[in-house]
Each structure stands twice: as C-alpha cells, then as structure tokens.
Design an enzyme around this catalytic site. Structure first.
Site, PDB file in Angstrom:
ATOM      1  N   HIS A 259      -5.420  -0.612   2.579  1.00  0.00           N
ATOM      2  CA  HIS A 259      -4.766   0.374   1.749  1.00  0.00           C
ATOM      3  C   HIS A 259      -5.890   0.981   0.439  1.00  0.00           C
ATOM      4  CE1 HIS A 259      -1.863   2.840  -0.782  1.00  0.00           C
ATOM      5  NE2 HIS A 259      -1.239   2.709   1.264  1.00  0.00           N
ATOM      6  N   ARG A 279       1.482   9.540  -4.313  1.00  0.00           N
ATOM      7  CA  ARG A 279       0.498  10.641  -3.943  1.00  0.00           C
ATOM      8  C   ARG A 279       1.686  11.682  -3.259  1.00  0.00           C
ATOM      9  NH1 ARG A 279      -3.540   8.421  -0.551  1.00  0.00           N
ATOM     10  NH2 ARG A 279      -2.499   6.142  -0.561  1.00  0.00           N
TER      11      ARG A 279
END
Ligand code: FAD
Length: 649
Positions: A259, A279
C-alpha cells in the site's frame, strides 16, 4: 491416543473476519450447524481495521455507475490477470451484499438525499465505496455479529440452546486440517476428503478437535512475513499453509500489495496504514520540493484516463463527470512504485517517505468529520495534527493477492470438503487489488463459500472419519517446539521471525532483483534448517513463544511460495515488479503460477514448494467485448484477441 476435547459440526469456519462471518450466516441459513474458530478475540479481525469502505456499484453518487464498469475497473486494476468469473460475480453481487448488510442493521454514511454515500478510491471510475467515516470494517463486523446473535436467538426459541447451530470458539488456533483417505466412502467415489480440523486453546494450550465434513478457510493474509506491514499479529498465512499441506493449490503468490501510504515515523509505528480515503477526499502526494509528482508517473496503459494538470485533477474532485481523475488515485501498485522512485532519487521526506497533504485541501471541520481515525492516529502516535501539517507516508506490505485456488461459484478448493473465501483465497484481484474491493469480496465470496459448503454436505453419502493416528500426529507436531533439540543450540522463534521478516522485506520486497530473490531462497533454506532446532521455554499455558513457533512454519512455507513464484515471473505486473524485466509482457498475462506442497524436499510440518505454470480459461466473449479493442491490445496477445467482436467484423 491423546485425550482431546472433541466437537462435531456440519461446517467449521476458520476465521471470524468478514469472509468467515458471512460464510457462517449462509451455512446456518441453510440449516447446518457451524463452528466458527478464530485465533484472536471474536470481533478482532483485520476486517475490523478496514477504514475506507466497501466497493459496490450502487450508483448513488454517480448514476452512471453499474456492475460492468466495476468489473472493468477491477480487471484493469489487476492488469487483466484476475479470474474474470470471480471479478464478474463480485461486480454483479456486491450491491446486493451491501444492501443486505443494511437489513442486518448496518448504518452507512448517507448522501444529502438519504442514499448510502459512496466515496472515491484509487482505480474506481466513479465514487463507489460505501463507508462509515473511516471505520467501515468495524460496522461490517458489528452488523454480521449482530446477525449471528439474532440467528442464535432463533435457535434458542426452537431448541432451548443459543449455541445449537452456531458456536464461537475464540482464541483458538487451528494447526492442522485432517483428512479421510477415502476408505470411509464419504464422497461416494473413494476420493480422500476433509474430515475436520485440529487446534489448541491459546489460553490453556489444551487441544481441541473438530469433526466436520466441510471446512471453510477464512484466515486472511500473510503480512507478518514482512517487516514493514499494515497487518497485525494474526496474519501469518495459516490458511494458505494449511491448505497447501492438505493438498490444495495456491495461485498468484508473487503478487503482494504494498500500500503506498503507511506511516513511516516514528519507527515503532512504521507500516501502520493511512487510508486511501485521504486521497479520495482530496489529499495529494507531494515530494520534498512541494511538487505533486504523481502527474509524472501515469503509465502508458492508463494514458488518457487520468488528469494531466493540477487544475483538471482538482476540477474532477468537484465534478467527476466533467474532468479526468487525479493520478493521486492511480491503482496502488503504481502509486507505491512512484513513491519508491521519488525517495530513491532524493526527493523524499526526512524519514524516508513523501508528504500526504490534506491540511491545505480541506477545512479543519471537514477533515475531522471525514477522517476522525486518521486525525487521532497521527496525533497520538506521531504528534502530527493532520488538519495543520502534512503526513509523512511510504509503502507498507498490506495485502496478498495470492491465495488458495477456488472454484469461483462455490469457493471449493481442489480438495473435496475444503473451501476458502476472503484474503486467503486467490484469483479475484489478479495482480493488484483495488481499494474497497476486499470488503465486497468478503461479502460476495463468504456467502458463496457458505453455500458451497452446504451443497457439498448435502451431496455426501456418508460422513468422513478421522483416524486416531492423525490426531496423535497433529498433537505431536504442535508440541514439537517443547522438545529440546538433540544437538546444537536451540533457536528462539522470535529471532527466527525477525530474520524471516528482514529477509522478505529486503530481498523480495517492492522491487525484485533475481539475484536477491535467489539469496532470499537460500536464507529461507537456512531458516528452515534452524527451525529444526526451534525451542520454546515454559509450559503450554499462555505461551506466546510457542504460538509464534507454530505460526513460523506457516510463514516459512508461504514466504517460499512468494519467493519462488517471484523468481519465475520474468515481467512486472501489479504487485510484482522485476528490476530486470520492468515492463508487462503479454505472454505472461494469462499464466498463473501454481504452488503445491512438495514432500520430497521438505518434511510433514514444513513441506517444500513446487511452482508450475498454468493457463487460465479465456474470458467469455460478451465480457471481453465490454472493453475497447485498443485497451485490450495493451494487455493481450494478438492470438487471444481473435474472439473480440471488432476482429470478427
Ligand atoms: P480477517 O478479517 O483478517 O480475518 C481472519 C480471521 O482468521 C481472524 O478471525 C483470525 O483470528 C483468524 N485466523 C487466522 N489464522 C487462524 C488459525 N490458524 N486458527 C484460527 N483462526 C485463525 N479492504 C477494503 O476493502 N477496504 C478498506 O477500507 C480496507 N482497509 C484496510 C485497512 C487496514 C489497516 C488493513 C490491514 C486492511 C484493510 N483492508 C481494506 C483489507 C481488508 O480489511 C482485509 O483484506 C479483509 O478484512 C480480510 O478479511 P478476511 O475475512 O479474509 O480476514
């Protein structure tokens, strides 16, 4: 014969995360008795840690969304190596599974007009993740546990016993699957099949045996084989290893998801996840020069699909119909590699990551409303207030795409009676999983595995049996770390674990070099030898050293699968990046690497691993036709595209 606590159930589900609980509900709804076994407390599984949400094309935030778009996004994210039938079932069924959770009592965040709210995530064309702030997994587990309690209440009304059909065995670790050699005629055709599971209570160290014709593995991932990981202590690849030892296949083990955004500082919390929701809600990645560097990393296969300027990316956040999406939300493998390159080229943050900035993008109240856990996590662990300053983030081992090879429709492995669902199964996500597609995977395939197990039991002419000698052997294996080695120095399981994690992190990590992977395999052999001298102190009660010694066998064998497959795949795709073969190679797209146990090179406890190539079944034509031929040409060989409608005209 060892004295052992025995239980008889129709189905044993190993694992009480989302996949396990959904399988329990389904098998019980079909009228079968189910034991659910978990090595942590009931309710404490990885699923509970899931933050960002659960992907399902309900079309609440953008009505253009549908299962076909979700299917296509999933295939693109996995670089077309996914088992397309799993990706199809997943995309078709995820909305129903989310709506069903509401009938169990889930309370998702809402849109202003009262629908389930859906947020943006990497690789998803439309806002698609149903969520509860950044604590979605907690709600999933809470509601499935609530559903289980309601089923137990129904059972009480009927039988006077809450646990007549569902019983939870928490803090109990399964160490062995048991099989009937076929002599009992259980399957009707003389095949060997699963007959139960053997384990121990973590508190007392006492053994427990489950006699059961069907076992569903839902044990999650393998992250604890790597040093920097978002995963907790339970992720030691137990289900993967149990299945392999029982004769099942593992596929796609070379594909590990790093990740892009784990915490990098302070060292004690390195690897802890920073949700992609940051995000999705507008947070941007910046290097030490303050540049939004993701615009420089849009790979050729995604050219034209992502915004090319900051203005376009920011406009997309306000209206995702008018502009292209921000490259900050490229699939995870792309973003992790980009961060890796920025740090390597000297544009990283002081602690070896990059910056993730939400502070300058949203007002304080919005950050606190949308990302309460992230705010709390950074304040408590790193003394950073994310409403005022950027976070420092870097890649962390997060998810394994590889797992037990299953039949997409029933969750059945290649071993009769053995089923798998969730992160421990393989195929669905191909070479890279899209965020949010795990929670939906658990619901869709947990249910299917529960149904598959139920139908399998109905088809059996007789119950399989367990041989006393197998139970004795399982007990002996479990206790072997207490036997002092006959010669040499005893090895400490904690030291062995640290060495294994360092080895995997340094040599089979995000960027792989063949000579380093070969070195890793030599080191794994050394660790395998040292494990023969592994010794634990004390007694069976409350003995974490012993627990780790037992888990080490699983971590070793899955690490070997990862390293061997990584050495064979001479291309870069999704969660597998080869330094010497940096491009994707269409000739590899349809090839799966299948790991099986090789008893000739190992021993009964930690078998060796053989890896062979296998072709996947070609995608159904009407699914292939969903994609534009120009896009498919980037992934497929010419020969494979002859079935596409544009080539037939
Ligand atoms: P788990 O939920 O991990 O459950 C595994 C179970 O197996 C546990 O009960 C464990 O005790 C048990 N077990 C293991 N070995 C044994 C054994 N030998 N004997 C008995 N029991 C055993 N995915 C998303 O889709 N969206 C997200 O927002 C998201 N956020 C995430 C955030 C974090 C921090 C992490 C770590 C993951 C996140 N993921 C997310 C991924 C997702 O949470 C996991 O992939 C998913 O929860 C796995 O579910 P599972 O049911 O397969 O396994």
């Amino acid at each position: 014969m060892t004295e052992i606590e025995r239980h008889k159930y129709d189905v044993v589900v190993i694992g009480a995360g989302g996949a396990g609980l959904r399988a329990v509900i389904e098998a019980r709804e079909r009228g079968f008795s189910v034991a659910v076994v978990c090595k942590s407390l009931f309710g404490k599984a990885h699923t509970v840690m899931a933050e960002g949400g659960c992907a399902a094309s309900m079309g609440n935030a953008n009505e253009k969304d549908n299962w076909q778009t979700h299917f296509m996004d999933t295939m693109r994210g996995g670089k077309f190596l996914n088992n397309w039938r799993m990706a199809e079932l997943h995309a078709r069924e995820a909305p129903d599974r989310v709506w069903e959770l509401e009938t169990y009592g889930a309370l998702f965040d809402r849109t202003p007009d009262g629908k389930i709210s859906q947020r943006n995530f990497g690789g998803h064309t439309y806002p698609r993740l149903a969520h509860v702030g950044d604590r979605t997994g907690l709600e999933l587990i809470r509601t499935m546990q609530q559903k289980i309690v309601s089923l137990q209440q129904e059972d009480f009304k009927e039988t006077g016993d809450y646990e007549a059909r569902i019983k939870v065995f928490a803090e109990c670790t399964i160490t062995e699957l048991l099989k009937d050699d076929g002599a009992s005629g259980a399957t009707g055709d003389g095949q060997s099949c699963v007959s139960g599971a053997f384990g121990y209570w973590r508190e007392s160290g006492r053994f427990v045996l489950f006699e059961s014709p069907a076992v569903v593995l839902a044990t999650g991932g393998i992250g604890k084989s790597f040093k920097v990981t978002s995963n907790s202590w339970e992720y030691t690849g137990d289900g993967h290893a149990l299945a392999l030892r029982a004769g099942a296949n593992l596929i796609n083990m070379e594909f590990i998801q790093f990740h892009p955004t784990g915490m990098v500082w302070p060292p004690s919390v390195k690897g802890i996840l920073v949700t992609e929701g940051v995000r999705g809600d507008g947070g941007v990645l910046k290097n030490s020069e303050g540049k939004r560097f993701m615009f420089d990393y849009i790979p050729p296969v995604f050219k034209g699909q992502y915004a090319e300027t900051e203005e376009e990316a920011d406009a997309w956040l306000k209206d995702n119909n008018s502009s292209r999406r921000t490259p900050d939300l490229l699939p995870r493998d792309e973003v992790a590699r980009a961060i890796n390159s920025e740090v390597k080229e000297g544009r990283g943050s002081p602690h070896g990551g990059v910056y993730l900035d939400i502070a300058s993008r949203l007002p304080t109240e919005e950050i606190l409303r949308r990302l309460p856990s992230m705010h709390h996590q950074f304040l408590e662990l790193a003394d950073v207030d994310i409403t005022k300053e950027p976070m420092e983030v870097g890649p962390t081992c997060h998810y394994v795409m590889g797992g037990i090879e299953v039949d997409p429709d029933t969750g059945s492995s290649t071993v009769p009676g053995l089923f798998a669902a969730g992160e421990c199964s393989g195929g669905m996500h191909g070479s890279n999983r899209l965020g949010g597609n795990s929670l939906s995977d658990l619901l869709v395939f947990g249910r299917r595995a529960g149904l598959g197990a139920a139908s399998y039991i109905e088809s059996l002419p007789a119950r399989p049996s367990i041989a006393d000698a197998d139970v004795d052997a399982a007990a002996k294996f479990a206790l072997s770390p207490f036997d002092p080695p006959s010669q040499g120095v005893g090895e400490n399981p904690y030291t062995l674990h640290t060495d294994l994690q360092q080895n995997m992190n340094d040599l089979v990590g995000i960027i792989r070099k063949p000579d380093e992977v070969e070195q890793a395999l030599v080191k794994l052999d050394e660790i395998r030898e040292r494990m023969k001298q592994m010794t634990v102190e004390g007694h069976r009660q409350f003995n974490p050293g012993w627990h780790l010694a037992v888990d080490m066998r699983n971590m070793l064998v899955v690490s070997e699968c990862v390293a061997k497959a990584a050495l064979l795949r001479t291309e870069s795709r999704g969660g597998h990046t080869r330094d010497d073969h940096p491009a994707m190679d269409s000739n590899w797209r349809n090839t799966l690497l299948v790991c099986t146990a090789d008893r000739s090179t190992g021993d009964a406890l930690v078998p060796g691993v053989t890896v062979v190539e296998k072709e996947q079944i070609p995608m159904r034509e009407e699914l292939l036709d969903l994609f534009d031929i120009g896009e498919l040409e980037k992934y497929y060989t010419e020969r494979e595209l002859t079935g596409h409608s544009s080539r037939k005209d």
